[in-house]
Design a protein around this motif. Structure first.
Motif, PDB file in Angstrom:
ATOM      1  N   GLY A 169       0.820  -1.205   0.000  1.00  0.00           N
ATOM      2  CA  GLY A 169       0.000   0.000   0.000  1.00  0.00           C
ATOM      3  C   GLY A 169       0.847   1.246   0.000  1.00  0.00           C
ATOM      4  O   GLY A 169       1.983   1.245  -0.477  1.00  0.00           O
ATOM      5  N   TYR A 170       0.302   2.309   0.552  1.00  0.00           N
ATOM      6  CA  TYR A 170       0.953   3.615   0.563  1.00  0.00           C
ATOM      7  C   TYR A 170       0.928   4.169   1.983  1.00  0.00           C
ATOM      8  O   TYR A 170      -0.030   3.975   2.720  1.00  0.00           O
ATOM      9  CB  TYR A 170       0.207   4.606  -0.335  1.00  0.00           C
ATOM     10  N   ILE A 171       1.976   4.884   2.345  1.00  0.00           N
ATOM     11  CA  ILE A 171       1.965   5.693   3.552  1.00  0.00           C
ATOM     12  C   ILE A 171       1.480   7.067   3.100  1.00  0.00           C
ATOM     13  O   ILE A 171       2.066   7.672   2.206  1.00  0.00           O
ATOM     14  CB  ILE A 171       3.375   5.815   4.180  1.00  0.00           C
ATOM     15  N   VAL A 172       0.386   7.556   3.691  1.00  0.00           N
ATOM     16  CA  VAL A 172      -0.183   8.832   3.267  1.00  0.00           C
ATOM     17  C   VAL A 172      -0.030   9.870   4.378  1.00  0.00           C
ATOM     18  O   VAL A 172       0.104   9.534   5.554  1.00  0.00           O
ATOM     19  CB  VAL A 172      -1.667   8.685   2.863  1.00  0.00           C
ATOM     20  N   ASN A 173      -0.033  11.117   3.981  1.00  0.00           N
ATOM     21  CA  ASN A 173       0.085  12.257   4.896  1.00  0.00           C
ATOM     22  C   ASN A 173       1.377  12.228   5.698  1.00  0.00           C
ATOM     23  O   ASN A 173       1.412  12.676   6.844  1.00  0.00           O
ATOM     24  CB  ASN A 173      -1.126  12.350   5.825  1.00  0.00           C
ATOM     25  N   CYS A 174       2.427  11.696   5.121  1.00  0.00           N
ATOM     26  CA  CYS A 174       3.721  11.626   5.787  1.00  0.00           C
ATOM     27  C   CYS A 174       4.383  13.004   5.705  1.00  0.00           C
ATOM     28  O   CYS A 174       4.355  13.651   4.666  1.00  0.00           O
ATOM     29  CB  CYS A 174       4.600  10.571   5.108  1.00  0.00           C
ATOM     30  N   ASP A 175       4.981  13.436   6.802  1.00  0.00           N
ATOM     31  CA  ASP A 175       5.635  14.743   6.803  1.00  0.00           C
ATOM     32  C   ASP A 175       7.156  14.619   6.689  1.00  0.00           C
ATOM     33  O   ASP A 175       7.886  15.541   7.017  1.00  0.00           O
ATOM     34  CB  ASP A 175       5.264  15.527   8.057  1.00  0.00           C
ATOM     35  N   GLN A 176       7.613  13.458   6.202  1.00  0.00           N
ATOM     36  CA  GLN A 176       9.042  13.215   6.034  1.00  0.00           C
ATOM     37  C   GLN A 176       9.305  12.786   4.593  1.00  0.00           C
ATOM     38  O   GLN A 176       8.438  12.201   3.956  1.00  0.00           O
ATOM     39  CB  GLN A 176       9.503  12.105   6.975  1.00  0.00           C
ATOM     40  N   ASP A 177      10.527  13.074   4.111  1.00  0.00           N
ATOM     41  CA  ASP A 177      10.852  12.575   2.781  1.00  0.00           C
ATOM     42  C   ASP A 177      11.151  11.074   2.875  1.00  0.00           C
ATOM     43  O   ASP A 177      11.166  10.496   3.960  1.00  0.00           O
ATOM     44  CB  ASP A 177      11.996  13.369   2.135  1.00  0.00           C
ATOM     45  N   HIS A 178      11.376  10.455   1.739  1.00  0.00           N
ATOM     46  CA  HIS A 178      11.529   9.004   1.669  1.00  0.00           C
ATOM     47  C   HIS A 178      12.641   8.491   2.581  1.00  0.00           C
ATOM     48  O   HIS A 178      12.449   7.536   3.334  1.00  0.00           O
ATOM     49  CB  HIS A 178      11.771   8.588   0.208  1.00  0.00           C
ATOM     50  N   ASP A 179      13.813   9.117   2.524  1.00  0.00           N
ATOM     51  CA  ASP A 179      14.938   8.667   3.349  1.00  0.00           C
ATOM     52  C   ASP A 179      14.659   8.814   4.840  1.00  0.00           C
ATOM     53  O   ASP A 179      14.985   7.939   5.638  1.00  0.00           O
ATOM     54  CB  ASP A 179      16.224   9.413   2.983  1.00  0.00           C
ATOM     55  N   GLU A 180      14.037   9.939   5.219  1.00  0.00           N
ATOM     56  CA  GLU A 180      13.690  10.141   6.632  1.00  0.00           C
ATOM     57  C   GLU A 180      12.666   9.112   7.094  1.00  0.00           C
ATOM     58  O   GLU A 180      12.759   8.572   8.195  1.00  0.00           O
ATOM     59  CB  GLU A 180      13.141  11.549   6.852  1.00  0.00           C
ATOM     60  N   PHE A 181      11.669   8.854   6.237  1.00  0.00           N
ATOM     61  CA  PHE A 181      10.664   7.853   6.574  1.00  0.00           C
ATOM     62  C   PHE A 181      11.299   6.483   6.765  1.00  0.00           C
ATOM     63  O   PHE A 181      11.019   5.785   7.740  1.00  0.00           O
ATOM     64  CB  PHE A 181       9.571   7.757   5.506  1.00  0.00           C
TER      65      PHE A 181
ATOM     66  N   LYS B 269      -8.204   2.375  -6.673  1.00  0.00           N
ATOM     67  CA  LYS B 269      -7.995   1.094  -7.362  1.00  0.00           C
ATOM     68  C   LYS B 269      -7.850  -0.035  -6.348  1.00  0.00           C
ATOM     69  O   LYS B 269      -8.370  -1.130  -6.542  1.00  0.00           O
ATOM     70  CB  LYS B 269      -6.746   1.151  -8.237  1.00  0.00           C
ATOM     71  N   MET B 270      -7.123   0.227  -5.272  1.00  0.00           N
ATOM     72  CA  MET B 270      -6.937  -0.795  -4.240  1.00  0.00           C
ATOM     73  C   MET B 270      -8.274  -1.136  -3.579  1.00  0.00           C
ATOM     74  O   MET B 270      -8.556  -2.291  -3.294  1.00  0.00           O
ATOM     75  CB  MET B 270      -5.927  -0.324  -3.194  1.00  0.00           C
ATOM     76  N   LEU B 271      -9.093  -0.112  -3.311  1.00  0.00           N
ATOM     77  CA  LEU B 271     -10.377  -0.333  -2.642  1.00  0.00           C
ATOM     78  C   LEU B 271     -11.342  -1.155  -3.485  1.00  0.00           C
ATOM     79  O   LEU B 271     -12.229  -1.818  -2.954  1.00  0.00           O
ATOM     80  CB  LEU B 271     -11.021   1.002  -2.281  1.00  0.00           C
ATOM     81  N   THR B 272     -11.175  -1.113  -4.818  1.00  0.00           N
ATOM     82  CA  THR B 272     -12.091  -1.846  -5.698  1.00  0.00           C
ATOM     83  C   THR B 272     -11.482  -3.142  -6.238  1.00  0.00           C
ATOM     84  O   THR B 272     -12.148  -3.870  -6.955  1.00  0.00           O
ATOM     85  CB  THR B 272     -12.519  -0.952  -6.882  1.00  0.00           C
ATOM     86  N   ASN B 273     -10.240  -3.433  -5.873  1.00  0.00           N
ATOM     87  CA  ASN B 273      -9.556  -4.631  -6.346  1.00  0.00           C
ATOM     88  C   ASN B 273     -10.041  -5.855  -5.567  1.00  0.00           C
ATOM     89  O   ASN B 273     -10.075  -5.845  -4.336  1.00  0.00           O
ATOM     90  CB  ASN B 273      -8.044  -4.437  -6.167  1.00  0.00           C
ATOM     91  N   ASP B 274     -10.411  -6.919  -6.263  1.00  0.00           N
ATOM     92  CA  ASP B 274     -10.940  -8.114  -5.600  1.00  0.00           C
ATOM     93  C   ASP B 274      -9.951  -8.737  -4.617  1.00  0.00           C
ATOM     94  O   ASP B 274     -10.345  -9.243  -3.577  1.00  0.00           O
ATOM     95  CB  ASP B 274     -11.358  -9.164  -6.639  1.00  0.00           C
ATOM     96  N   HIS B 275      -8.660  -8.706  -4.943  1.00  0.00           N
ATOM     97  CA  HIS B 275      -7.649  -9.255  -4.032  1.00  0.00           C
ATOM     98  C   HIS B 275      -7.694  -8.530  -2.687  1.00  0.00           C
ATOM     99  O   HIS B 275      -7.706  -9.146  -1.632  1.00  0.00           O
ATOM    100  CB  HIS B 275      -6.256  -9.146  -4.644  1.00  0.00           C
TER     101      HIS B 275
ATOM    102  N   PHE C 145      -8.066  -1.360   5.265  1.00  0.00           N
ATOM    103  CA  PHE C 145      -7.515  -0.055   4.944  1.00  0.00           C
ATOM    104  C   PHE C 145      -7.717   0.903   6.104  1.00  0.00           C
ATOM    105  O   PHE C 145      -8.774   0.939   6.713  1.00  0.00           O
ATOM    106  CB  PHE C 145      -8.205   0.527   3.693  1.00  0.00           C
ATOM    107  N   SER C 146      -6.713   1.680   6.395  1.00  0.00           N
ATOM    108  CA  SER C 146      -6.800   2.752   7.375  1.00  0.00           C
ATOM    109  C   SER C 146      -6.557   4.036   6.620  1.00  0.00           C
ATOM    110  O   SER C 146      -5.420   4.361   6.287  1.00  0.00           O
ATOM    111  CB  SER C 146      -5.756   2.557   8.481  1.00  0.00           C
ATOM    112  N   LEU C 147      -7.639   4.734   6.300  1.00  0.00           N
ATOM    113  CA  LEU C 147      -7.541   5.936   5.485  1.00  0.00           C
ATOM    114  C   LEU C 147      -7.678   7.178   6.353  1.00  0.00           C
ATOM    115  O   LEU C 147      -8.522   7.217   7.250  1.00  0.00           O
ATOM    116  CB  LEU C 147      -8.646   5.955   4.423  1.00  0.00           C
ATOM    117  N   PRO C 148      -6.871   8.203   6.097  1.00  0.00           N
ATOM    118  CA  PRO C 148      -7.004   9.441   6.868  1.00  0.00           C
ATOM    119  C   PRO C 148      -8.319  10.125   6.543  1.00  0.00           C
ATOM    120  O   PRO C 148      -8.807  10.048   5.411  1.00  0.00           O
ATOM    121  CB  PRO C 148      -5.815  10.273   6.416  1.00  0.00           C
ATOM    122  N   ASP C 149      -8.892  10.754   7.530  1.00  0.00           N
ATOM    123  CA  ASP C 149     -10.110  11.530   7.301  1.00  0.00           C
ATOM    124  C   ASP C 149      -9.783  12.751   6.453  1.00  0.00           C
ATOM    125  O   ASP C 149      -8.671  13.268   6.487  1.00  0.00           O
ATOM    126  CB  ASP C 149     -10.717  11.989   8.628  1.00  0.00           C
ATOM    127  N   ASP C 150     -10.772  13.247   5.720  1.00  0.00           N
ATOM    128  CA  ASP C 150     -10.585  14.459   4.930  1.00  0.00           C
ATOM    129  C   ASP C 150     -10.401  15.687   5.813  1.00  0.00           C
ATOM    130  O   ASP C 150      -9.755  16.646   5.444  1.00  0.00           O
ATOM    131  CB  ASP C 150     -11.761  14.680   3.984  1.00  0.00           C
TER     132      ASP C 150
END
Length: 86
Positions: free
Chosen positions: A9-21, A55-61, A68-73
């Motif tokens: 999946g994806y890490i969302v709303n991250c406040d660090q760049d890739h290396d820091e993460f 796409k992930m939410l609608t994928n049968d797999h 899923f843990s999605l951030p609130d809007d």
């Protein structure tokens, strides 16, 4: 007993760049005595993260196996919406 978990999946709303993460993620893993075998890639500006998550939410797999843990809007909210897709 050893248990293995697959992340996909994806890490969302991250406040660090890739290396820091990755440094923080590695520290967290090691502090728990865990390891990670896989890859991570920074999301590029050309990628539409919302489309990819949809796409992930609608994928049968993912419907069969995923949660899923999605951030609130609402940015003022601290909690995320957890969507079991089984």
């Amino acid at each position: 007993m050893r248990l293995d978990i697959r992340l996909d999946g994806y890490i969302v709303n991250c406040d660090q760049d890739h290396d820091e993460f990755l440094a923080a993620f590695t520290e967290w893993l090691e502090s728990n005595g865990w390891g990670y075998a896989g890859m991570s890639l920074p999301v590029t500006e050309e990628e539409d993260i919302e489309v990819e998550i949809e796409k992930m939410l609608t994928n049968d797999h993912y419907k069969k196996w995923g949660t899923f843990s999605l951030p609130d809007d609402d940015e003022d909210e601290e909690e995320s919406e957890v969507i079991p897709v089984k």
